[in-house]
Enzyme design. Structure first.
Site, mmCIF file in Angstrom:
data_model
loop_
_atom_site.group_PDB
_atom_site.id
_atom_site.type_symbol
_atom_site.label_atom_id
_atom_site.label_comp_id
_atom_site.label_asym_id
_atom_site.label_seq_id
_atom_site.Cartn_x
_atom_site.Cartn_y
_atom_site.Cartn_z
ATOM 1 N N SER A 84 -9.621 1.382 2.989
ATOM 2 C CA SER A 84 -8.755 2.210 2.184
ATOM 3 C C SER A 84 -7.676 1.440 1.411
ATOM 4 C CB SER A 84 -8.063 3.250 3.066
ATOM 5 O OG SER A 84 -7.189 2.621 3.992
ATOM 6 N N SER A 89 -9.811 -1.004 7.098
ATOM 7 C CA SER A 89 -9.168 -0.768 5.796
ATOM 8 C C SER A 89 -8.442 -1.950 5.187
ATOM 9 C CB SER A 89 -8.197 0.410 5.893
ATOM 10 O OG SER A 89 -8.913 1.623 5.917
ATOM 11 N N LYS A 137 0.872 -1.179 0.000
ATOM 12 C CA LYS A 137 0.000 0.000 0.000
ATOM 13 C C LYS A 137 0.907 1.225 0.000
ATOM 14 C CE LYS A 137 -3.869 1.826 2.832
ATOM 15 N NZ LYS A 137 -4.631 1.606 4.086
#
Ligand SMILES: [Zn+2]
Lengths: 94, 482, 484
Positions: free
Chosen positions: C150, C174, C75
């Site tokens: 996310s 997330s 990420k």
């Protein structure tokens, strides 16, 4: 709890966020509805409840007082938008 | 006018703690490095960086707390103090808000023979910000430069109660606090380098009034003199303003050393709203009593105890004792000299007189002086046995201060030996009396001046080396025989 | 099966038998990425050249370990030395860290190969990856739907076989919600289990690093590498890290599983509820004891979370001021202006909204009513869980109220979007470990089941998740991507 434009402006200034008039209006509405939603918490009596700031039962985490070389200056300044004489250059304060 | 008002002063002192590395990262705290050469992503507030607490900083805080008679918190935590400034890399300062490490406490000051107890409100740990360098004045500079070497240096903020009533008391508090921090070995306390900084909260009120007046906070007080002058100026300014029917505005003011005035830093239209909240990146501290006891046992002699010892053992005055205990180096010098030469008053006088004067003139610290305790002791011994006069001693001392040579060598080199031998002085006295019959007659007629004339002639003839006391006695005896 | 479709442990086996090489795997991964990422749009940055060079180097050394020679995705919230780290924000668009986050560094030290940096909601604020300042990522199962967020890029990349595994972060769901939406395994460990050092902070007391994988075995393997005390993170905990792979025995006999009635309410899609109930029956068949419990303060978790998270975020994101890195407005007349304008230009709407909310909740006069109140509620929520874990080994619930929704469907109404986190947020508030594993399909989209364990009870999660996986085949389904 409805937020006024004035309050939005105050918070925006605290947070150093320049907002245009439209944004102020939208934030006033959206933040008001979010605040209205969080008002739900007031249903819960919490007198005598110890606030929980740290979830872990961990205390006294230290490092020893030892020096390690820092980051070379060119490297740490490499991301800076503006540099002069090995320092970060910023516009005037006042 | 000052007869009608009482000045009320509280001080907030920031002491840089004497750790090798910063409070939350391993960068060096050494003073004076090239800008941004003692930095890392942590103290420069880079994304994803986390603080790890330097244990030594906590030790220093506990030590200070004990020295200031404070309560050491069993539980304390760190908080974020949020505000934007170019020298504050994270835009929050890690500090302690509602649970400081030290609570309460006091220290005693003596001013003009009067003792005052000044309360300590609290002392808390926090990180220092970086340094903002302006081109000229902050109000006119077109841009500023940010150096983060100082960012993250550990600070202890020590807040006093508003217990001081004069600029002299404020100065005495600051001096006493400095000596305590030095004795506890927790800070270098170099005001000129910013390792000891002070803000003063000053207000005035009519005598007898219980309510405190509106206070102003004076910043940028980087010497004892500045502290004293600024408070005097500010108190006077406030009194005059009140006399003129003005209202004191609560504001931050800065001390302009050059002009000798305090100036408003123009209270920003925005009120301070620091939005403190518990620092989630740092687990809280539990300071168990064993830890405190260990620190307590490791505490060196504090200035209060040392001063008491000097008064009890050597009969020194409070004033002298305070001066000698200004710093551990001072005390060490005194103790070491005294071990070699047991006249406390004499040692104290020389230390506080010529030595202090010369150190100040040269901007030096006692530990850096070339005059060492052994040299001073030897000089005092030579003075006591009459080898040199008090006046010569001054010359010897100044020479020792410059060269670090031992007094014997200096005396020899400068031919400073005192003539204390009656057999060599008497013929000279005879000669001078015989050469000046008129003056002798004056003396006989009761003219006091004549005696002084003879002394002067003798000293001149011996190039000042004659032992003045002996000359005095011998001359008196000789003249009496006329 | 092709190389890019394989799990870590399958690739590892091929490597150890010398039937493939790190270079072959890496090449296969990049050809897959080049084939599908135009549609999936999972990656912000690709590090192909460096990856191939590293693969060759590993092959030359000829020794393969746990993840040696295996490509991975991060990420774009994990700082990577010399590789742009944007947090999907304009404000960090050109930021190149001088350091590797601890978690990423551990993977690199184990010779994992970075394929690239993955899309996300800006500063991890969002539940759909539509809040990325750069572009939205598509759900590989249906390009018209979101991958969740996310960590949507991480979930989508694993689901689309673009990488065998990826790291994400989870502040309020997330990792778990996108894992659920994309039909992969996603684990959020206990707060303090994995170092947060070098991971760009959203809400420090809630953020935790975790992993996406194609199956539970891979997830355990990655956790074995990234877990443990980090001297640079004061909140990482100094507890021994068990061998998580050792708990993969498939045996849940006698395991006490609770399902909270508050997590099976009308707001939760009935088909999603159905899938979880079926899974619970499966667990009973496998010998677990399943019972209903109550987590009475559940409904207060979301409002409390939004106060705590945004308050912390308002401070964490204050450092983006244009002085030392990141976007700066050069037109500003003075430094205050420079701060305000740089931040206004650099942050997206949702980020600004949360900074505003958090600043307000902490501001003078409101602290007690909002922030302090939220911390007290947080205590009640944590206590709810403690009570359940005094009697149970595991809590099971849906991961998200729905399957993946349509792109654009929830934009414009922040509160609706926040509701996505209603089942995941309480776990962050309590700091507990939780995992989402595929357990069914609805409307052709994967449904995720959330398993929650007691603090540092990751082994229990792995045990239960692995047993479920052994007895079902949901984890074997992959989206049928049309490769152009
Ligand atoms: Zn540093």
């Amino acid at each position: 709890m409805a937020l006024t434009i004035k309050e939005v402006e105050y918070v925006a200034q605290l947070a150093r966020l320049q907002l245009n008039e439209d944004e102020k209006q939208i934030f006033a509405e959206q933040l008001s509805s979010i605040l209205e939603y969080v008002e739900k918490l007031n249903e819960l009596p919490t007198d005598g409840v110890e606030p929980l700031a740290h979830i872990l039962p961990v205390y006294n985490v230290f490092r020893a007082d030892e020096i390690r070389p820092g980051t070379p200056r060119e490297e740490i300044l490499a991301n800076a938008p503006l540099v002069e004489e090995g320092q970060y250059k910023v516009p005037k304060i006042m | 006018m000052s007869k009608d008002y009482e000045v009320v002063i509280g001080l907030e002192v920031h002491a840089e703690l004497k750790t090798k590395s910063k409070i939350f990262c391993a960068c060096s705290t050494a003073f004076g490095a090239e800008p941004n050469t003692q930095v890392c992503p942590v103290c420069s507030g880079f994304p994803g960086m986390l603080p790890v607490l330097n244990e030594k900083a906590v030790d220093c805080a506990i030590k200070t707390g004990l020295a200031l008679n404070s309560e050491i918190a069993e539980f304390c935590k760190f908080d974020r103090k949020n505000y934007f400034y170019p020298d504050l890399p994270k835009a929050y300062q890690i500090s302690q808000y509602d649970l400081p490490i030290c609570k309460g406490g006091y220290l005693d000051i003596d001013v003009e023979g009067e003792r005052t107890r000044v309360g300590i409100t609290r002392a808390h740990l926090e990180e220092d910000a970086g340094k903002l360098v302006h081109q000229g004045d902050i109000t006119t500079t077109p841009f500023s430069l940010v150096d983060l070497n100082r960012s993250g240096v550990p600070l202890l903020e020590i807040v006093s109660e508003p217990d001081m009533r004069s600029a002299q008391q404020a100065r005495a508090y600051m001096e006493k606090l400095r000596s305590i921090l030095l004795f506890a070995d927790v800070s270098d306390c170099k005001m000129e380098e910013g390792s000891l900084r002070c803000d003063a909260n000053v207000s005035v009120r009519p005598w007898g009034e219980q309510k405190l007046g509106t206070r102003t906070e004076i910043k940028n007080l980087n010497s004892f003199r500045a502290l004293e002058r600024a408070i005097e100026y500010e108190a006077k300014r406030q009194m005059e303003a009140l006399e003129d029917g003005e209202v004191i505005v609560q504001e931050t003011r800065t001390w302009d050393e050059g002009k000798g005035v305090t100036r408003s830093m123009r209270s920003k239209e925005e009120a301070h709203d620091y939005r403190y909240f518990p620092e989630p990146d740092l687990p809280p501290l539990r300071i168990d009593r064993d830890w405190v006891d260990t620190v307590r046992k490791s505490m060196p002699e504090m200035p209060v105890q040392a001063g008491q010892r000097l008064m009890d053992q050597y009969g020194l005055s409070q004033y002298d004792a305070d001066l000698i205990t200004q710093s551990p180096q001072n005390l060490k010098f005194f103790d070491e000299t005294l071990a070699l030469y047991a006249d406390a008053k004499a040692v104290s006088n020389w230390m506080m007189g010529d030595l202090t004067r010369l150190l100040n003139q040269n901007g030096m610290e006692i530990q850096d002086a070339k005059v060492k305790p052994a040299l001073l002791a030897e000089m005092l011994r030579l003075m006591a046995d009459g080898t040199i006069s008090g006046k010569m001693a001054k010359t010897v001392f100044e020479e020792m201060f410059v060269s670090g040579l031992d007094p014997q060598t200096i005396i020899k080199e400068k031919g400073l030996v005192q003539i204390s031998d009656a057999n060599s002085l008497l013929p000279l006295i005879d000669e001078i009396i015989n050469n000046n019959p008129k003056v002798l007659q004056d003396y006989k007629n009761g003219k006091e001046k004549a005696f002084g004339f003879f002394i002067g002639q003798i000293m001149k003839a011996t190039k000042g080396q004659a032992n003045p006391e002996m000359v005095n006695n011998l001359l008196k005896e000789r003249l009496n025989r006329e | 099966m092709e190389l890019h479709q394989l799990t870590i442990h399958e690739l590892q086996e091929l490597l150890s038998r010398k039937e493939t090489s790190a270079l072959e795997i890496t090449q296969a991964i990049f050809s897959r990425i080049h084939a599908v990422d135009k549609q999936v749009r999972a990656f912000i940055t690709l590090t192909e050249e460096e990856a191939l060079a590293k693969a060759r180097e590993i092959d030359n050394q000829g020794e393969y370990g746990r993840i040696a020679g295996i490509p991975l995705g991060l990420k774009d919230i994990f700082c990577t030395r010399g590789v742009k780290t944007t947090c999907a924000s304009r404000i960090l668009e050109n930021f190149v860290p001088t350091y590797d986050s601890t978690a990423a560094g551990k993977l690199f030290a184990d010779k994992g190969i970075l394929a690239g940096k993955l899309n996300m909601d800006e500063f991890a604020m969002g539940s759909s990856t539509e809040q990325s300042a750069f572009f939205s990522t598509c759900n590989p199962w249906d390009f018209t739907r979101v991958p969740g967020g996310s960590s949507g890029g991480s979930a989508a990349a694993v689901a689309a076989d673009e990488v065998p595994f990826a790291l994400g972060t989870d502040t309020g769901g997330s990792i778990r919600q996108p894992a659920s939406f994309c039909g992969v395994v996603g684990l959020k460990p206990t707060y303090g289990r994995v170092s947060r050092w070098g991971v760009i902070a959203y809400a420090s007391s809630l953020d935790q690093v975790g992993t996406f994988a194609k199956d539970v075995r891979d997830c355990a393997l990655v956790m074995n590498i990234i877990s443990g005390k980090d001297p640079l993170d004061s909140t990482s905990v100094d507890l021994p890290v068990p061998d998580y792979s050792a708990s993969l025995d498939g045996n849940v006999k006698g395991m006490k599983i609770a399902y909270p009635r508050e997590y099976f309410q009308p707001g939760i899609d009935s088909q999603v509820q159905e899938a979880i109930k079926k899974a619970l029956i499966k667990y009973e068949e496998m010998g677990a004891i399943v019972d209903e419990v109550s987590l009475p303060h559940s409904e207060y978790a979301l409002p409390a979370y939004y106060l705590v998270a945004t308050a912390e975020a308002s401070a964490n994101l204050a450092r983006y001021d244009g002085v030392r890195y990141g976007l700066r407005d050069f037109e500003a007349a003075n430094v205050i202006d420079m701060f305000s304008r740089s931040r206004a230009e650099g942050f997206g709407e949702e980020v600004k909204r949360r900074i505003m909310l958090g600043s307000y909740a902490l501001s003078s006069g409101y602290y007690d009513a909002y922030y302090l109140k939220a911390l007290k509620v947080r205590r009640l929520i944590a206590d709810d869980f403690s009570k359940v874990f005094a009697k149970f080994d595991l809590i099971v619930s849906p991961t998200a109220p729905t399957v993946a929704f349509k792109i654009g469907e929830q934009i414009g109404d922040p509160l609706t979007l926040y509701m996505n986190d209603i089942l995941t947020v309480p776990i962050n508030m309590a700091g507990l470990p939780a995992m989402s594993i595929p357990c069914g399909f609805h409307e052709g989209m994967p449904v995720g089941m959330q398993l929650v364990g007691p603090a540092f009870g990751e082994s229990t999660l792995f045990k239960a998740a692995f047993a479920f996986e052994q007895n079902t085949d949901f984890h074997t389904f992959r989206p049928a991507l049309e490769v152009k």
